[in-house]
Design an enzyme around this catalytic site. Structure first.
Site, PDB file in Angstrom:
ATOM      1  N   PHE A  39     -27.623  12.313  -7.263  1.00 32.63           N
ATOM      2  CA  PHE A  39     -27.734  12.656  -5.834  1.00 32.63           C
ATOM      3  C   PHE A  39     -27.621  14.169  -5.687  1.00 32.63           C
ATOM      4  O   PHE A  39     -26.953  14.825  -6.503  1.00 32.63           O
ATOM      5  CB  PHE A  39     -26.581  12.014  -5.047  1.00 32.63           C
ATOM      6  CG  PHE A  39     -26.575  10.505  -5.111  1.00 32.63           C
ATOM      7  CD1 PHE A  39     -27.142   9.747  -4.103  1.00 32.63           C
ATOM      8  CD2 PHE A  39     -26.013   9.855  -6.200  1.00 32.63           C
ATOM      9  CE1 PHE A  39     -27.145   8.355  -4.167  1.00 32.63           C
ATOM     10  CE2 PHE A  39     -26.013   8.464  -6.276  1.00 32.63           C
ATOM     11  CZ  PHE A  39     -26.578   7.720  -5.259  1.00 32.63           C
TER      12      PHE A  39
ATOM     13  N   THR B 153     -27.697   6.928 -10.929  1.00 33.48           N
ATOM     14  CA  THR B 153     -28.510   7.694  -9.971  1.00 33.48           C
ATOM     15  C   THR B 153     -27.889   9.069  -9.772  1.00 33.48           C
ATOM     16  O   THR B 153     -26.667   9.219  -9.739  1.00 33.48           O
ATOM     17  CB  THR B 153     -28.628   6.946  -8.627  1.00 33.48           C
ATOM     18  OG1 THR B 153     -29.367   5.747  -8.847  1.00 33.48           O
ATOM     19  CG2 THR B 153     -29.357   7.773  -7.579  1.00 33.48           C
TER      20      THR B 153
END
Ligand code: ISJ
Length: 385
Positions: free
Chosen positions: A280, A278
């Site tokens: 961010f 992921t």
């Protein structure tokens, strides 16, 4: 005719075209000076349409490519005029005077993170701001609100996952608040399926997580024939499961969140695809451009005109900027009109790039420069907090 001969002819045509192009640009520069004196706007849609109609009429079988060529010439002619007349002056000043102090050194900063301790965003925040204070907020919305109110200096939120794709809610919040992006982090995401002590894979009937967590772990949800229940955050899901003390409930969250809530891990990794990662971002009310910044984010809207996105992208390409992400989100209060969000490699402090950004800021509806920050190419370590 032989190939060499035709190529010679093409060379001659190119030379003539180049000279004509340079003359056209000089003429556009003169137009800019007249416009500055008379106070006329740079963009004249009617005049451009007349030129395009004429070109289309005269170009016969090549009408479509001729139109693209002339549209592009008018785009660069407008960009030149914007630069000559100091278009995007505010943006130029903002970028030239941006704060350059590294994020890692901002020890007094308060970092808003979604969820509770152990949320993946807080692990990313700890990597980015090892010595700062973390403050937790239930939803992404609340993180943006905390930054808006000044309760937090920065917020750290996920924007995209390698399996489940973009976190659309975050893009919408970013485009609504028009905060700057000051940095990014990438984390390998190893989800755990966990329940209260005594729970087993066969006792699970409901699985709680953020929709992104649920989407990344479809296989195990199906294997348990469990109901997927959406929560605001993966760490909040763990908290909920611990409080409900029901062996039929499980959460998909980080190992840290499982441990903090006294849950037992039933499956790890719980995600469907290996290399689950992921990305961010750090949101900020003020513009911060660290010295090593090499990624630019911006947004704009476009008219529903053939080739309008292509024309903008070609201007970035001409500047040597590589497009790494494009996202379109529906605009508020309009049906099927979109705001485009783009990431490019590049430094806003580079002369040509800065000129392009300034020209676009004068040219494009709703143009917003969202930041220039250090791109992460490798995943960071999953910190323990
Ligand atoms: C050069 C001008 O400025 C702009 C650029 C144009 C062009 O390159 O042909 C046409 C209209 C304007 O949008 C002009 O107004 O004539």
């Amino acid at each position: 005719m032989k190939l060499e001969e035709v190529r010679k002819e093409i060379d001659q045509i190119d030379e003539q075209m180049l000279n004509l192009f340079l003359r056209r640009m000089d003429a556009a520069a003169q137009v800019a000076r007249i416009k500055a004196q008379t106070g006329q706007p740079i963009y004249n849609q009617r005049r451009e349409q007349e030129i395009l109609d004429e070109v289309t009429k005269k170009a016969g079988a090549y009408a479509a490519p001729a139109k693209i060529l002339f549209q592009t010439m008018m785009d660069v002619s407008r960009a030149l005029q914007h630069n000559l007349l100091g278009g995007g002056k505010e943006l130029r000043e903002q970028i030239e005077h941006a704060d350059a102090a590294p994020l890692r050194e901002r020890v007094d900063a308060v970092i808003a993170c979604p969820g509770t301790k152990g949320s993946f965003s807080s692990l990313a925040a700890k990597n980015l701001f090892p010595d700062s204070t973390l403050a937790f907020y239930p939803r992404f919305y609340d993180v943006f609100d905390a930054v808006k109110k000044g309760e937090a200096t920065f917020g750290v939120v996920p924007v995209e996952n390698s399996t489940a794709g973009s976190v659309e809610e975050v893009y919408d919040l970013l485009l609504k608040h028009r905060f700057f992006i000051a940095g990014e982090e990438m984390l390998p995401i190893d989800h755990c399926l966990c329940g209260v002590p005594g729970a087993t894979l066969s006792s699970i009937r409901r699985i709680y997580s953020h929709p992104q967590g649920l989407n990344q772990c479809r296989g195990i949800i199906d294997a348990c024939s469990a109901e997927a229940v959406a929560c605001d955050n993966t760490a909040i899901a763990a908290d909920l499961v611990a409080k409900e003390r029901d062996p039929a409930n499980a959460a998909i969250c980080s190992a840290q969140a499982a441990q903090k809530n006294g849950l037992v891990i039933l499956k790890k990794p719980a995600q469907d695809i290996g290399g689950n990662t992921t990305r961010f971002i750090v949101i900020s009310r003020t513009l911060i451009i660290e010295p090593e910044a090499d990624k630019i984010s911006l947004s704009f809207s476009l008219p529903h005109v053939t080739g309008s996105l292509h024309r903008i992208l070609s201007r970035f390409a001409a500047c040597g900027l590589n497009l790494t992400k494009i996202e379109s989100r529906p605009m508020e209060n309009s049906r099927f009109e979109y705001l485009f969000y783009l990431d490019f490699t590049g430094s806003a402090r580079a002369k040509d790039t800065l000129s392009l950004l300034c020209a676009l800021s004068g040219d494009l509806p709703e143009f917003t420069f969202l930041g220039n920050y250090a791109a992460r190419r490798e995943s960071g370590e999953t910190a323990d907090i």
